[in-house]
Design a protein around this motif. Structure first.
Motif: not given
Lengths: 499, 156
Positions: B81-82, B85, B112-113, B115-118
């Protein structure tokens, strides 16, 4: 009647076309972020701060204030309908509000929240109008020792109200104070702790720190426990109260309003503390506490009134003493400073249009929220169902552009990234960031008053204890610290905050 | 040793170490400044006092963490996640003047996107595209932020 003249001045300012517009934009944006989970008022105000630079200071403050109390209205909508608190101060509203929604009484819960918020807001504004001017006059008598003592008390109180261990919160305050001192010393003009970097000579930008910690840091933390699950949206139903319901909410709204107005003024207070406090009190005084958590309408009325009252009354210490009680007020104080206005006892006398215009605009804003919110419920709910993975890249980009445009300095973006990473680490280590931000704002002022005090007393610190007011304030600070260290009380307050 | 350490309250240990490290760095910087006396504090006085205080609080945290048993909660830093970003925002800081706001926002949003698991590539691309157009229209044309839409590195 002084008050009436002042209010007339306020309304003539706030009712100007521009200011009505900015007030509207503020409360609309506030509701929006109140509805969206994972985006709080601190990050939003920090993002929008640069846009307000071109405005008159009055318009800027009116809009930024609207964001804060607008968020208190918005947060309740999703708390009730989707069991998703859009704002941390509406966490308690999910307890009974969503239960009501499940029982098909969502409409009643929404009306209760809106009416309670409006009533509480209106009362808190009157409190602000009545008590701020005398308090400011009183504060004009303060010398440097009193200010120093007051700031120490404020910082200690912010530690007391932070969740988690006291040592960590104390360390966060000290770290904030230190970071605030970076840059040119006010007295000697020497650059301090700048690592010989030209970019750091003017210090770290408050907006960059706030947005790093509350924007990026929060995003990263939200993402590492991200879930796609979305609650089902409850049907709104009839936006009406039955007669029994209307009778049941009168007293909770009154209690929530009083409690919220008081808790908002306290250092470290504001909407969040007010809503938790009001819920706990309501449960205590109820003849049937077992109904709470199962759809008790009192459990919606009291905290929703309290959080709005607290949001408004927390302006008092910032505008009269220059001491922000919570991070949102710290940001607003920062905004005023950027506009060349030093928050403190002189604001009311030197900037009467700003002060009274702000007060009048708050009432207008509250009225707008009452009228606007209920018809727009459908839209807010649809917005709140936006999945977080589509939302956060937008916030990241807005944070970058926002920070960059404050001073048009790329270095500020780097500061934000650094603050975001350290903020994320600190959040994961259970260190709450609010005390750090308060320390950051108060650091330079605290040093200045300490210097002046000791210069006048020729280096003798006993002056803090021989002047009655500063002695009293410091005694309170020490008492608070002692109370916190006593573990039994500590665990009890933690329970109360968790409840 | 490591086994014993892993049963301690690591959150407090790490927080303590972090505070000590920051206190040392800022304290060193402050010690380069003239100190003065309590009556006439010079530039270094208050910063040095505060750094010492921070150091002490850091030590207190460290000791507290070493004394306490681990309460069973893991810290769990998520680099997944870090990192995106940080990379995305870094890219923004370093290229926005050269590439201009349009291309930079596009890349920052897309990176940045991750960082999401989705994360879905096509969705992220679409989002980044819409967002960069929106930012250019609102910030450059609407609010007059002094940034180029396409920067000098792209031949403008």
């Amino acid at each position: 009647m002084d008050l009436l003249d002042n209010l007339a001045l306020g309304f003539s300012t706030a009712l100007g076309f521009q200011n009505v517009l900015y007030c509207f934009v503020g409360v609309l944006l506030g509701t929006l972020i109140g509805v969206l989970p994972g985006l709080g008022p601190v990050a939003t105000i920090a993002m929008l701060l640069p846009i307000t630079f071109g405005l008159e200071p009055v318009s800027a403050v009116i809009m930024l204030a609207g964001i804060y109390y607008g968020a208190q209205y918005g947060g309740s909508t999703t708390a009730i309908l989707i069991n998703l608190p859009g704002e941390s101060s509406s966490v308690v509203t999910t307890l009974d509000g969503h239960q009501m929604a499940k029982q098909g009484r969502a409409g009643a819960a929404l009306v209760t929240a809106a009416v309670g918020s409006f009533f509480a807001g209106s009362v808190a504004i009157i409190v602000l109008a009545l008590f701020a001017p005398p308090l400011a006059r009183f504060a004009l008598e303060f010398g440097p020792p009193e200010y120093f003592a007051l700031m120490v008390l404020g910082l200690i109180a912010s530690v007391a109200l932070a969740s988690g261990a006291i040592i960590k919160a104390l360390a966060m305050v000290v770290l904030g104070l230190l970071l605030g001192l970076i840059g040119r010393d006010l007295n000697t003009a020497l650059p301090r702790m700048t690592f010989d970097l030209m970019a750091m000579i003017d210090g770290l930008q408050f907006v960059a720190i706030a947005m790093g910690v509350f924007g990026l840091g929060e995003i990263i933390r939200n993402l590492d426990s991200e879930q796609l699950s979305r609650g089902t949206v409850a049907k709104v139903g009839r936006l009406m109260l039955t007669r029994e319901e209307a009778r049941a909410i009168v007293k909770p709204i009154l209690r929530g309003t009083v409690l919220g107005s008081i808790l908002g003024i306290l250092p470290g207070g504001g909407a969040l503390l007010a809503s938790f406090g009001a819920y706990t009190v309501e449960k205590k005084v109820s003849a049937t506490p077992e109904r709470f958590g199962k759809g008790a309408i009192e459990g919606v009325a009291a905290p929703e009134s309290a959080n709005n009252a607290g949001a408004q009354s927390s302006f008092i210490p910032m505008l009269t003493l220059g001491i922000p009680p919570n991070p949102v007020m710290a940001l607003l104080a920062g905004a005023l400073i950027l506009h060349g206005i030093q928050p403190g006892p002189n604001v009311i006398s030197e900037q009467p249009t700003l002060f009274w215009g702000l007060i009048a605009s708050m009432w207008i804003g509250n009225l707008m929220l009452l009228i606007l919110n209920l018809p727009l419920v459908g839209m807010w709910v649809r917005l709140a169902s936006t999945p977080y993975h589509l939302l956060f890249p937008v916030i990241v980009v807005f944070c970058c552009i926002g920070v960059l445009s404050v001073n048009n300095a790329t270095f500020d973006v780097l500061v934000m990234i650094g603050a975001g990473v350290i903020g994320y680490i600190l959040l994961k280590l259970d260190c709450e960031p609010a005390p750090l931000l308060l320390g950051f704002i108060l650091g330079p002022m605290l040093e200045e008053y300490l210097r002046r005090t000791l210069l006048i007393s020729r280096g003798d610190p006993s002056v803090f204890f021989t002047r009655p007011l500063s002695a009293t304030l410091l005694a309170f600070a020490v008492l608070l610290l002692v109370l916190m260290v006593l573990p039994s009380i500590r665990s009890r307050t933690n329970e109360a905050l968790k409840e | 040793m490591l086994g014993w350490l892993s049963r301690r309250n690591l959150k407090d240990v790490l927080a303590g170490l972090l505070f000590i490290a920051i206190a040392l760095i800022l304290g060193w910087q402050a010690s380069l400044l003239p100190f003065g006396t309590a009556m006439r504090m010079d530039a270094g006085y208050f910063p040095l006092v505060l750094s010492s205080l921070l150091g002490l609080l850091g030590v207190a945290n460290l000791i507290k963490g070493l004394v306490q048993e681990n309460d069973g909660t893991a810290i769990g830093f998520k680099l997944v996640a870090l990192a995106p970003i940080v990379v995305g925002t870094m890219f923004f800081a370093l290229t926005v003047r050269g590439l201009g706001l349009g291309p930079t926002t596009f890349v920052t949003a897309f990176v940045s996107a991750f960082a999401s698991r989705y994360f879905r590539p096509l969705v992220a691309l679409g989002l980044a595209g819409l967002l960069s157009v929106f930012c250019v229209v609102v910030f450059v044309y609407g609010l007059g932020v002094p940034l180029p839409v396409f920067g000098p590195w792209l031949g403008n």
